[in-house]
Design a protein around this motif. Structure first.
Motif, PDB file in Angstrom:
ATOM      1  N   ARG A   1       0.833  -1.211   0.000  1.00  0.00           N
ATOM      2  CA  ARG A   1       0.000   0.000   0.000  1.00  0.00           C
ATOM      3  C   ARG A   1       0.867   1.260   0.000  1.00  0.00           C
ATOM      4  O   ARG A   1       0.559   2.239  -0.679  1.00  0.00           O
TER       5      ARG A   1
ATOM      6  N   LYS B   1      -1.057   8.491  -5.035  1.00  0.00           N
ATOM      7  CA  LYS B   1      -2.446   8.261  -4.639  1.00  0.00           C
ATOM      8  C   LYS B   1      -2.792   8.996  -3.347  1.00  0.00           C
ATOM      9  O   LYS B   1      -1.932   9.530  -2.660  1.00  0.00           O
ATOM     10  N   THR B   2      -4.075   8.962  -3.016  1.00  0.00           N
ATOM     11  CA  THR B   2      -4.578   9.560  -1.784  1.00  0.00           C
ATOM     12  C   THR B   2      -4.476   8.530  -0.667  1.00  0.00           C
ATOM     13  O   THR B   2      -4.817   7.365  -0.853  1.00  0.00           O
ATOM     14  N   TYR B   3      -4.033   8.976   0.497  1.00  0.00           N
ATOM     15  CA  TYR B   3      -3.916   8.116   1.674  1.00  0.00           C
ATOM     16  C   TYR B   3      -5.320   7.834   2.194  1.00  0.00           C
ATOM     17  O   TYR B   3      -6.034   8.720   2.630  1.00  0.00           O
ATOM     18  N   SER B   4      -5.720   6.576   2.132  1.00  0.00           N
ATOM     19  CA  SER B   4      -7.104   6.197   2.447  1.00  0.00           C
ATOM     20  C   SER B   4      -7.217   5.556   3.824  1.00  0.00           C
ATOM     21  O   SER B   4      -6.222   5.304   4.502  1.00  0.00           O
ATOM     22  N   LYS B   5      -8.452   5.250   4.196  1.00  0.00           N
ATOM     23  CA  LYS B   5      -8.692   4.533   5.454  1.00  0.00           C
ATOM     24  C   LYS B   5      -8.040   3.155   5.418  1.00  0.00           C
ATOM     25  O   LYS B   5      -7.551   2.672   6.436  1.00  0.00           O
TER      26      LYS B   5
ATOM     27  N   ASP C   1      -5.265   2.363   3.866  1.00  0.00           N
ATOM     28  CA  ASP C   1      -3.833   2.570   4.100  1.00  0.00           C
ATOM     29  C   ASP C   1      -3.558   2.770   5.587  1.00  0.00           C
ATOM     30  O   ASP C   1      -2.589   2.220   6.120  1.00  0.00           O
TER      31      ASP C   1
ATOM     32  N   ASP D   1      -0.273  13.277   1.934  1.00  0.00           N
ATOM     33  CA  ASP D   1      -0.398  11.849   1.631  1.00  0.00           C
ATOM     34  C   ASP D   1       0.923  11.267   1.144  1.00  0.00           C
ATOM     35  O   ASP D   1       1.306  10.166   1.540  1.00  0.00           O
TER      36      ASP D   1
END
Length: 154
Positions: free
Chosen positions: A26, A35-39, A41, A116
């Motif tokens: 990830r 990319k965007t740092y997501s939940k 991640d 991010d």
């Protein structure tokens, strides 16, 4: 009880490795793919650190009840000269403490980053170093230096 804790420690090793590899996957795909740092991640970061800390607790428990470590501590001069006894009495625990410390640092630093990309980059670098330290200190079944089974029965 020793055999049970040893088997548990051996089993949890795989959860540590899988969670670290997933968190690294990830981190690298997020960092290199911008990319965007997501939940997901964030969960991967938390799970990798949590599983590593559980392994630490089980490992410390095992360390203090291990007959090999007991021999090492009570016969230090002889123990240091024996590769297998020295590995479990001193080398394995030292390197694993370093590895888990690196995972903890990775998690704490990434959590505090504001962008991010900084989060992904921090996780990628620190977790890669931690994984290398951990991989070098696992007594793999194929290792010519110190060998233990990949899976231990309960």
């Amino acid at each position: 009880m020793y055999a049970f804790i040893l088997a548990l420690h051996s089993l949890i090793r795989w959860f540590v490795l899988v969670s670290l590899l997933f968190a690294l996957y990830r981190a690298y795909t997020g960092w290199l793919g911008n990319k965007t740092y997501s939940k997901l991640d964030n969960r991967a970061r938390i799970i990798a650190a949590t599983v590593a800390h559980i392994q630490l607790v089980v490992g410390l428990w095992l360390y203090f009840i291990s007959p090999v470590v007991s021999y090492f501590l009570s016969h230090f001069k002889e123990g240091v000269q024996n590769r297998q006894i020295r590995f479990f009495g001193m080398e394995h625990i030292t390197m694993m403490l370093i590895g888990i410390t690196l995972i903890t640092i990775a998690s704490a630093k990434a959590k505090r980053k504001t962008t991010d990309q900084e989060k992904f980059k921090t996780l990628a670098i620190w977790l890669t170093i931690a994984l290398l330290v951990i991989l070098s200190s696992i007594p793999w079944s194929f290792s010519p230096l110190i060998s233990r089974p990949l899976f231990r029965p309960f």
